[in-house]
Design a protein around this motif. Structure first.
Motif, PDB file in Angstrom:
ATOM      1  N   TRP A  54       0.822  -1.216   0.000  1.00 27.02           N
ATOM      2  CA  TRP A  54       0.000   0.000   0.000  1.00 27.02           C
ATOM      3  C   TRP A  54       0.855   1.265   0.000  1.00 27.02           C
ATOM      4  O   TRP A  54       0.609   2.190  -0.785  1.00 27.02           O
ATOM      5  N   LEU A  55       1.855   1.314   0.878  1.00 24.78           N
ATOM      6  CA  LEU A  55       2.696   2.514   0.926  1.00 24.78           C
ATOM      7  C   LEU A  55       3.620   2.599  -0.285  1.00 24.78           C
ATOM      8  O   LEU A  55       3.995   3.698  -0.702  1.00 24.78           O
ATOM      9  N   GLY A  56       3.995   1.451  -0.839  1.00 28.61           N
ATOM     10  CA  GLY A  56       4.777   1.473  -2.070  1.00 28.61           C
ATOM     11  C   GLY A  56       3.995   2.123  -3.199  1.00 28.61           C
ATOM     12  O   GLY A  56       4.518   2.947  -3.952  1.00 28.61           O
ATOM     13  N   LEU A  57       2.718   1.754  -3.307  1.00 28.32           N
ATOM     14  CA  LEU A  57       1.875   2.358  -4.333  1.00 28.32           C
ATOM     15  C   LEU A  57       1.626   3.829  -4.012  1.00 28.32           C
ATOM     16  O   LEU A  57       1.578   4.670  -4.925  1.00 28.32           O
ATOM     17  N   ALA A  58       1.481   4.158  -2.736  1.00 32.02           N
ATOM     18  CA  ALA A  58       1.288   5.560  -2.345  1.00 32.02           C
ATOM     19  C   ALA A  58       2.461   6.410  -2.801  1.00 32.02           C
ATOM     20  O   ALA A  58       2.287   7.513  -3.331  1.00 32.02           O
ATOM     21  N   GLY A  59       3.684   5.909  -2.594  1.00 32.42           N
ATOM     22  CA  GLY A  59       4.863   6.640  -3.032  1.00 32.42           C
ATOM     23  C   GLY A  59       4.893   6.825  -4.540  1.00 32.42           C
ATOM     24  O   GLY A  59       5.284   7.884  -5.050  1.00 32.42           O
ATOM     25  N   GLU A  60       4.453   5.793  -5.242  1.00 33.21           N
ATOM     26  CA  GLU A  60       4.410   5.861  -6.708  1.00 33.21           C
ATOM     27  C   GLU A  60       3.403   6.910  -7.166  1.00 33.21           C
ATOM     28  O   GLU A  60       3.682   7.718  -8.069  1.00 33.21           O
ATOM     29  N   VAL A  61       2.237   6.906  -6.545  1.00 33.84           N
ATOM     30  CA  VAL A  61       1.183   7.865  -6.896  1.00 33.84           C
ATOM     31  C   VAL A  61       1.614   9.286  -6.560  1.00 33.84           C
ATOM     32  O   VAL A  61       1.354  10.232  -7.322  1.00 33.84           O
TER      33      VAL A  61
END
Length: 251
Positions: A54-61
């Protein structure tokens, strides 16, 4: 605005699993039985693994070059967006299980809905996490029933845990403008839409465990919007110590 709303949602769900995962990990080596020690440690690992997604995708977004580790270990307390329930101290074993069950019932319903998200990245993470959380819910529900309908002492402790934690559950079903934007785009379910299913799971479990549902009247202190109790500070002190003491350390 679309990216800001999506980042906020991903931070909320990632912070929930991160903080609860850390809380549960505190039982490692301290559980009342070896079997429970292993089970709780595995639950914590599942939650931390979900956090990374979830936080990996948050960083990407977000698009600012921040990784899941950066978001977990380099933000200050007011930047965390988790609900207050997951911050609550472990207390005794019964309180830890009750907190887990109340969260699991909501988490299960949220992930089930997110499997149909219009954002394929979210749908894929939800699909993977749902399998783990389905087991979490089965386990926590079974133990709440067994201890609630167990000895007089176990029943007393489980009821006390329920009464203590209940006021923090309402936050799971509250929404704001950012939620509304994502709901309209089919990315997330409306938070309030999960309540009926949660009420049903909880009511059935409490009835089987001979536990009394507390009176409604939820308390909300805006935890996921940056207003936390002192408990988050203690969690972050432990969780972020290594990164703060040795910035950028690798091994």
């Amino acid at each position: 605005m679309a990216n800001a709303a999506l980042f906020e949602f991903l931070a909320r769900i990632g912070d929930n699993t991160l903080i609860l995962g850390h809380r549960v990990s505190e039982w490692c080596g301290h559980s009342p039985a070896l079997e429970e020690d292993i089970a709780l440690s595995n639950t914590a690992l599942d939650l931390i693994g979900q956090t990374q997604l979830w936080l990996g995708l948050a960083g990407e977004v977000e698009g600012k070059g921040r990784s899941a580790d950066d978001l977990a270990y380099l933000r200050d307390g007011y930047d965390f967006r988790n609900i207050l329930l997951v911050e609550r101290p472990n207390g005794d074993f019964g309180k830890t299980l009750m907190r887990q069950f109340l969260f699991d019932a909501w988490h299960y319903l949220l992930l089930r809905a997110l499997k149909g998200s219009s954002d394929q990245r979210i749908a894929e993470i939800a699909e993977k996490a749902f399998k783990e959380v389905s087991y979490h819910l089965d386990r926590s529900r079974d133990l709440v029933i067994r201890l609630g309908d167990g000895t007089a002492e176990s029943h007393r402790r489980m009821q006390a845990a329920l009464d203590d934690l209940w006021p923090f559950t309402g936050e799971m079903f509250m929404s704001d403008g950012l939620d509304t934007e994502l709901v309209e785009e089919g990315i997330i379910p409306a938070p309030e839409s999960l309540k009926a299913g949660w009420d049903e799971i909880v009511a059935e479990t409490l009835a089987e465990g001979t536990l009394k549902k507390p009176a409604d009247g939820y308390m909300h202190k805006g935890g996921r919007r940056g207003v936390h109790t002192e408990h988050l500070g203690f969690i972050l002190t432990e969780m972020q110590f290594l990164q703060r003491a040795y910035p950028g350390a690798t091994w």
